[in-house]
Design a protein around this motif. Structure first.
Motif, short mmCIF file in Angstrom:
data_model
loop_
_atom_site.label_atom_id
_atom_site.label_comp_id
_atom_site.label_asym_id
_atom_site.label_seq_id
_atom_site.Cartn_x
_atom_site.Cartn_y
_atom_site.Cartn_z
N CYS A 18 0.97 -1.22 0.29
CA CYS A 18 0.23 -0.73 0.03
C CYS A 18 0.91 1.18 0.37
CB CYS A 18 -0.93 0.04 1.34
SG CYS A 18 -2.14 1.65 1.29
N ALA A 74 -2.88 3.10 3.86
CA ALA A 74 -3.80 3.26 3.94
C ALA A 74 -4.40 1.88 4.64
CB ALA A 74 -4.49 3.77 2.79
N GLY A 132 -7.60 4.24 -3.61
CA GLY A 132 -7.94 3.61 -4.70
C GLY A 132 -7.37 2.93 -6.12
N ARG A 173 -5.40 -0.09 -5.66
CA ARG A 173 -5.91 -1.60 -5.90
C ARG A 173 -4.86 -2.22 -5.85
NH1 ARG A 173 -10.72 -1.69 -10.08
NH2 ARG A 173 -10.72 0.77 -10.50
N CYS A 208 -3.36 -3.84 -2.95
CA CYS A 208 -3.82 -4.50 -1.96
C CYS A 208 -4.52 -5.93 -2.57
CB CYS A 208 -3.80 -3.49 -0.96
SG CYS A 208 -5.89 -3.14 -1.19
S1 SF4 Z 1 -6.33 0.41 -3.13
FE1 SF4 Z 1 -5.33 -0.91 -0.74
S2 SF4 Z 1 -3.37 -0.43 -1.93
FE2 SF4 Z 1 -4.21 1.40 -2.66
S3 SF4 Z 1 -4.27 2.63 -1.11
FE3 SF4 Z 1 -6.32 1.67 -1.39
S4 SF4 Z 1 -6.08 0.08 0.42
FE4 SF4 Z 1 -3.75 1.00 -0.24
#
Ligand code: SF4
Ligand code: SF4
Length: 243
Positions: free
Chosen positions: A121, A125, A143, A145, A147
């Motif tokens: 990440c 977050a 967002g 993604r 993760c």
């Molecule tokens: S989508 Fe997942 S990796 Fe990207 S900022 Fe949000 S929590 Fe972190």
């Protein structure tokens, strides 16, 4: 409803350090997860689940999914396609090729001790609390993604549409990622996750893995259990028996 704005406590509990850029659904304010009867978050605890697939019926899993939806407010999306809709718990069937034994699995975020979702990440977050619960701070999530790609359990969902009438304890927002929180808002009040409450048997046991006197700890000592994809050495907080 009188919604309480308590950003400071929210940030403290979520271990967040900066303000974020993602937009949480309008009308949703931030509330602390543990404003009443707060149970301290400490690394002396490790919250976990033990799911006995020999006892868990398909009806049980449906009940768990429904309870999670009711508790957290997901599943009412109207514009998302079937593949876009969030799924915090999934009902899976696994078959032993040697015996043809079919087991029903409830698969949710495994609350890994070494979570790849946290590693990748870019905004912090994705985070792991001291007590092992892995969460997403919606205010920091951009967002991207990453993760979702990193999670070997397909445990995370992306919110594709604008949402309304959300739960006070679970602000969700278009363009952010979400997953099972182990009902952290209930745990922090000394309560049990909604999915566990929904099962009328000991097919799902919740508790502190580090507490020698807890039912989950004692049960894990005397039965054979597994971690899904144990080869990844993520040391999951969710364990399974019967598979
Ligand atoms: S989508 Fe997942 S990796 Fe990207 S900022 Fe949000 S929590 Fe972190
Ligand atoms: S199961 Fe996936 S989302 Fe949950 S902690 Fe592990 S890597 Fe992260």
């Amino acid at each position: 409803m009188n919604k309480t704005l308590n950003r400071r406590d929210f940030i403290k509990i979520m271990n967040a350090t900066t303000t974020g850029v993602a937009i949480v659904a309008s009308g949703i304010t931030l509330t602390t997860f543990a404003s009443v009867n707060e149970i301290p978050v400490t690394n002396k605890k490790r919250w976990g689940l033990l799911i006995d697939t020999n006892k868990l019926t398909e009806t049980d899993i449906d009940g768990m999914v429904n309870a999670c939806q009711q508790e957290q407010g997901w599943g009412t999306e109207t514009h998302s396609t079937a593949s876009q809709k969030p799924g915090w718990i999934k009902k899976l069937k696994v078959k032993d090729k040697a015996t043809n034994k079919v087991s029903n699995l409830a698969l949710m975020c495994q609350h890994c001790e070494e979570p790849p979702c946290v590693d990748v990440c870019p905004t912090n977050a994705s985070m792991k609390r001291e007590d092992g619960i892995v969460l997403v701070d919606k205010h920091l999530c951009i967002g991207c993604r990453y993760c979702m790609m990193a999670c070997p359990y397909d445990a995370r969902s992306f919110v594709h549409e604008t949402l309304n009438n959300q739960k006070e304890h679970m602000p969700r927002g278009k363009g952010t990622v979400e997953a099972c929180t182990m009902c952290v808002h209930k745990i922090d009040k000394g309560e049990t996750p909604a999915c566990v409450e929904s099962v009328n048997s000991e097919a799902v046991i919740f508790g502190n893995l580090y507490d020698e006197s807890s039912q989950i700890n004692q049960t894990l000592k005397i039965i054979q259990s597994s971690q899904i994809r144990s080869d990844l050495n993520l040391n999951t907080g969710v364990r399974y028996s019967g598979i």
